[in-house]
Design a protein around this motif. Structure first.
Motif, mmCIF file in Angstrom:
data_model
loop_
_atom_site.group_PDB
_atom_site.id
_atom_site.type_symbol
_atom_site.label_atom_id
_atom_site.label_comp_id
_atom_site.label_asym_id
_atom_site.label_seq_id
_atom_site.Cartn_x
_atom_site.Cartn_y
_atom_site.Cartn_z
ATOM 1 N N GLU A 291 0.814 -1.226 0.000
ATOM 2 C CA GLU A 291 0.000 0.000 0.000
ATOM 3 C C GLU A 291 0.845 1.274 0.000
ATOM 4 O OE1 GLU A 291 -3.596 0.305 2.200
ATOM 5 O OE2 GLU A 291 -4.116 -1.806 1.948
ATOM 6 N N ILE A 292 1.896 1.275 -0.804
ATOM 7 C CA ILE A 292 2.593 2.520 -1.124
ATOM 8 C C ILE A 292 1.828 3.194 -2.253
ATOM 9 C CG2 ILE A 292 4.662 3.487 -2.207
ATOM 10 C CD1 ILE A 292 5.171 2.897 0.662
ATOM 11 N N GLN A 293 1.358 4.406 -2.037
ATOM 12 C CA GLN A 293 0.615 5.122 -3.066
ATOM 13 C C GLN A 293 1.558 5.989 -3.911
ATOM 14 O OE1 GLN A 293 -2.842 7.259 -1.649
ATOM 15 N NE2 GLN A 293 -4.032 5.376 -1.576
ATOM 16 N N ASP A 294 1.012 6.484 -5.019
ATOM 17 C CA ASP A 294 1.817 7.298 -5.922
ATOM 18 C C ASP A 294 2.088 8.681 -5.330
ATOM 19 O OD1 ASP A 294 -0.410 8.974 -6.516
ATOM 20 O OD2 ASP A 294 -1.052 7.632 -8.127
ATOM 21 N N ASN A 295 2.741 9.537 -6.107
ATOM 22 C CA ASN A 295 3.273 10.801 -5.580
ATOM 23 C C ASN A 295 2.215 11.818 -5.182
ATOM 24 O OD1 ASN A 295 5.927 9.952 -5.805
ATOM 25 N ND2 ASN A 295 6.172 10.762 -7.884
ATOM 26 N N ASN A 296 0.982 11.668 -5.644
ATOM 27 C CA ASN A 296 -0.065 12.584 -5.174
ATOM 28 C C ASN A 296 -1.260 11.842 -4.598
ATOM 29 O OD1 ASN A 296 -1.304 11.662 -7.462
ATOM 30 N ND2 ASN A 296 -1.144 13.583 -8.602
ATOM 31 N N GLY A 297 -1.030 10.625 -4.140
ATOM 32 C CA GLY A 297 -2.057 9.898 -3.411
ATOM 33 C C GLY A 297 -3.326 9.698 -4.211
ATOM 34 N N ALA A 298 -4.441 10.025 -3.599
ATOM 35 C CA ALA A 298 -5.736 9.728 -4.196
ATOM 36 C C ALA A 298 -6.150 10.708 -5.292
ATOM 37 C CB ALA A 298 -6.808 9.705 -3.114
ATOM 38 N N THR A 299 -5.320 11.682 -5.593
ATOM 39 C CA THR A 299 -5.631 12.556 -6.731
ATOM 40 C C THR A 299 -5.597 11.724 -8.008
ATOM 41 O OG1 THR A 299 -4.637 14.456 -5.615
ATOM 42 C CG2 THR A 299 -4.947 14.613 -8.003
ATOM 43 N N ASN A 300 -6.705 11.683 -8.694
ATOM 44 C CA ASN A 300 -6.858 10.756 -9.813
ATOM 45 C C ASN A 300 -6.551 11.473 -11.128
ATOM 46 O OD1 ASN A 300 -7.465 8.523 -11.325
ATOM 47 N ND2 ASN A 300 -9.615 8.408 -10.751
#
Length: 607
Positions: free
Chosen positions: A342-351
């Motif tokens: 559960e490492i998210q990308d560089n802006n998290g939940a911003t789709n």
């Protein structure tokens, strides 16, 4: 009052209304005059008056809920009948803030409704309610009916009856047997004023001001004070959810192993987030008794330490990096290899199409150095945007951290989100065609789910293959308190396919090099006794090292008061035959101030 046979017939004619109301109603509503609450509740889960208008139902107000989407109040008949199967309490749904007070004697004319928390598709049981009420206060200041005690003697050891095969396994129409089944006992008290005394906490206070206690202190207890879920037939009948009717600020912040001393009392509700729930207007005093966060020992010189840790949707906007770093350096003693889930990308939940996670990982590894830990390097593969499930836009993935002072990573170019790594032979030993690489990413088993990441490491001249996983979640499964018994676990179909795919890859490694050291780890979203783990283990290709622990210590996650194992490390025969130690490091799941809902796992062995 209808006879029991006519009540059962009525229950069998219930039809689900597929609407936002999530109710069950009779197809031909009628009207009934001057019935008692126990008549309305009946002797099964569905009221014999469902869909009918009832008038002049009297009772004493035992609790008022003036907030949220389920506003209303509970009433209870102070003059019960002699049938233990019929509840004497019921919830009156008002939609707006009720104009009654505890102790009021009221008369209610309303429609009897069966409300299904979470909607009819959830499989949940229904809650009998009086809706669209006309309420008359007859008097005030009356004594509230004495609370019925829920304790280890009154709750049966058997959990639930088997559902009716003719009703898709539903227990709705079955007559209640409260002295035989725990769920029937709780249902027979639905809406009534109940109490527990000196109850131990088995599920820490969550952000929604709820916690879980047990009324059976010795039921599958572990040394932390939790209740271990060790088989599908051991549901732990003493568990009960506690919420509050009072101010949120007054709700205790409890950990597993703490106690609510004295009396906790209030109406018994049923909700979609755990089933039967004591909604307390009186809460016992919190007495701390739970464990301290654990610290595992440091690996010795010749030991390789490998860990798995679900960091719960970590992205650069989070404020938990220092805490995670302290946990990895301090509680986990800086393992040589750390598999992160559960490492998210560089802006998290911003789709917005972002898939890179280098900023997330740099922020974490910098925090680890600041906490006194090693300068970990990382390896990972960015997923295809929104192809791996999880929070939309977050693009969760698995990542390897490794300490280059202790272990090296064998890089073989060519790995990406859609390219499968294969097993080849190099100088007589197994090797990966790409490292890091993904296992069979085009396989339908990984649709909308995380793809396994495999890497080739070298420790003291020996190659170790590590496969990090995050299997399909349990979302959508029917809950333990479902109307369908036993509940259906539909999500495990995909996990079985995933386990089969991973085991097939391990077979390739061991078929190429019989004594290869293979570590398969991560958040498998299933138990050490599950078929998912059996399929992973195969014919001995792997073995869950969680099973090396005493049964009472096999857990990494606490859900609805059940301590259970979702995070595990499986090992190949060469590791199992050697000198290894395993530790489920309890730093999160049992605590109300957790930084993740999972506990990390650490394996130490000599390759």
């Amino acid at each position: 009052m209808p006879s029991k046979s006519s009540a059962r017939l009525a229950a069998l004619t219930v039809a689900a209304v597929c609407s936002a109301a999530s109710t069950l109603v009779l197809t031909s509503p009628a009207q009934a005059d001057s019935v008692r609450i126990h008549d309305i509740q009946g002797t099964s889960r569905i009221s014999p008056y469902a869909g009918q208008q009832v008038t002049e139902v009297t009772g004493i107000v035992t609790g008022v809920r003036g907030y949220g989407s389920s506003r209303g109040f509970w009433i209870q008949d102070p003059n019960p009948d002699a049938d233990p199967a019929t509840s004497e309490g019921v919830f009156v749904f008002t939609s707006s803030a009720p104009r009654v007070a505890v102790g009021d004697s009221v008369s209610v004319s309303a429609t009897v409704t069966e409300f299904v928390p979470g909607g009819t598709s959830s499989g949940n049981q229904s809650l009998t309610e009086l809706t669209r009420p006309t309420v008359t206060v007859l008097s005030s200041g009356n004594p509230v009916p004495a609370a019925t005690t829920i304790d280890r003697r009154s709750v049966p050891a058997r959990y639930a009856p088997a559902g009716d095969p003719a009703a898709n396994g539903s227990v709705n129409a079955l007559p209640l047997r409260p002295s035989t089944y725990a769920l029937d006992r709780y249902e027979s008290l639905e809406g009534m004023n109940v109490q527990v005394t000196d109850a131990r906490v088995v599920g820490a206070t969550d952000p929604y001001t709820a916690l879980w206690v047990t009324v059976k202190p010795h039921e599958n207890r572990n040394r932390s004070g939790g209740t271990v879920y060790g088989s599908y037939g051991s549901q732990n009948t003493g568990r009960l959810q506690i919420q509050s009717l009072g101010a949120v600020a007054d709700f205790p912040k409890a950990n597993v192993g703490d106690w609510l001393t004295g009396t906790t009392a209030g109406p018994l509700d049923y909700n979609q987030f755990g089933g039967y729930t004591l909604v307390a207007n009186r809460i016992g005093a919190l007495e701390q008794g739970g464990p301290e966060r654990e610290t595992t020992r440091e690996q010795r010189r010749g030991e390789l330490a490998v860990a798995t840790y679900n960091v719960e949707n970590l992205d650069p906007s989070d404020d938990s990096f220092a805490d995670h770093a302290a946990a990895i350096v301090g509680n986990l003693s800086a393992p040589d290899i750390v598999s992160l889930e559960e490492i998210q990308d560089n802006n998290g939940a911003t789709n917005d199409g972002t898939v890179a996670a280098d900023q997330t990982l740099k922020k974490l590894t910098d925090a680890i150095v600041a906490a006194g830990g090693p300068a970990y390097e990382w390896r990972s593969i960015d997923p295809v945007n929104n192809a791996d499930g999880g929070e939309p836009g977050g693009n969760i993935r698995q990542v390897f951290l490794f300490n280059p002072e202790r272990v090296s990573f064998t890089d073989r170019a060519g790995g990406d989100a859609t390219t499968a790594t294969e097993v080849t032979k190099v100088r007589g030993k197994a090797a990966l065609t790409v490292s890091p690489g993904r296992i069979d990413p085009a396989n339908a088993a990984w649709a909308s789910s995380r793809k396994p990441l495999v890497g080739e490491f070298v420790f003291r001249g020996e190659t170790v293959f590590v496969i990090t996983n995050h299997f399909n979640s349990k979302g959508g499964d029917q809950g333990l308190t479902s109307q369908y018994q036993p509940p259906t676990r539909g999500s495990e179909t995909q996990r079985h396919q995933q386990a089969t795919a991973v085991n097939a890859f391990v077979q390739k490694l061991l078929g190429t090099q019989k004594n290869a050291d293979v570590v398969t780890l991560g958040d498998f979203n299933d138990f050490e006794f599950s078929e998912t783990v059996e399929l992973l283990e195969g014919d001995g290709e792997l073995w869950s090292a969680m099973k090396s622990l005493p049964r009472s210590e096999r857990y990494s996650y606490v859900y609805q008061g059940n301590s259970q194992a979702l995070d595990q490390i499986l090992i190949s025969p060469s590791i199992r035959r050697g000198d290894f130690t395993y530790d489920s490091v309890h730093i999160n799941a049992e605590f109300n101030d957790q930084i993740s809902d999972h506990d990390p796992q650490v394996l130490r062995f000599r390759p």
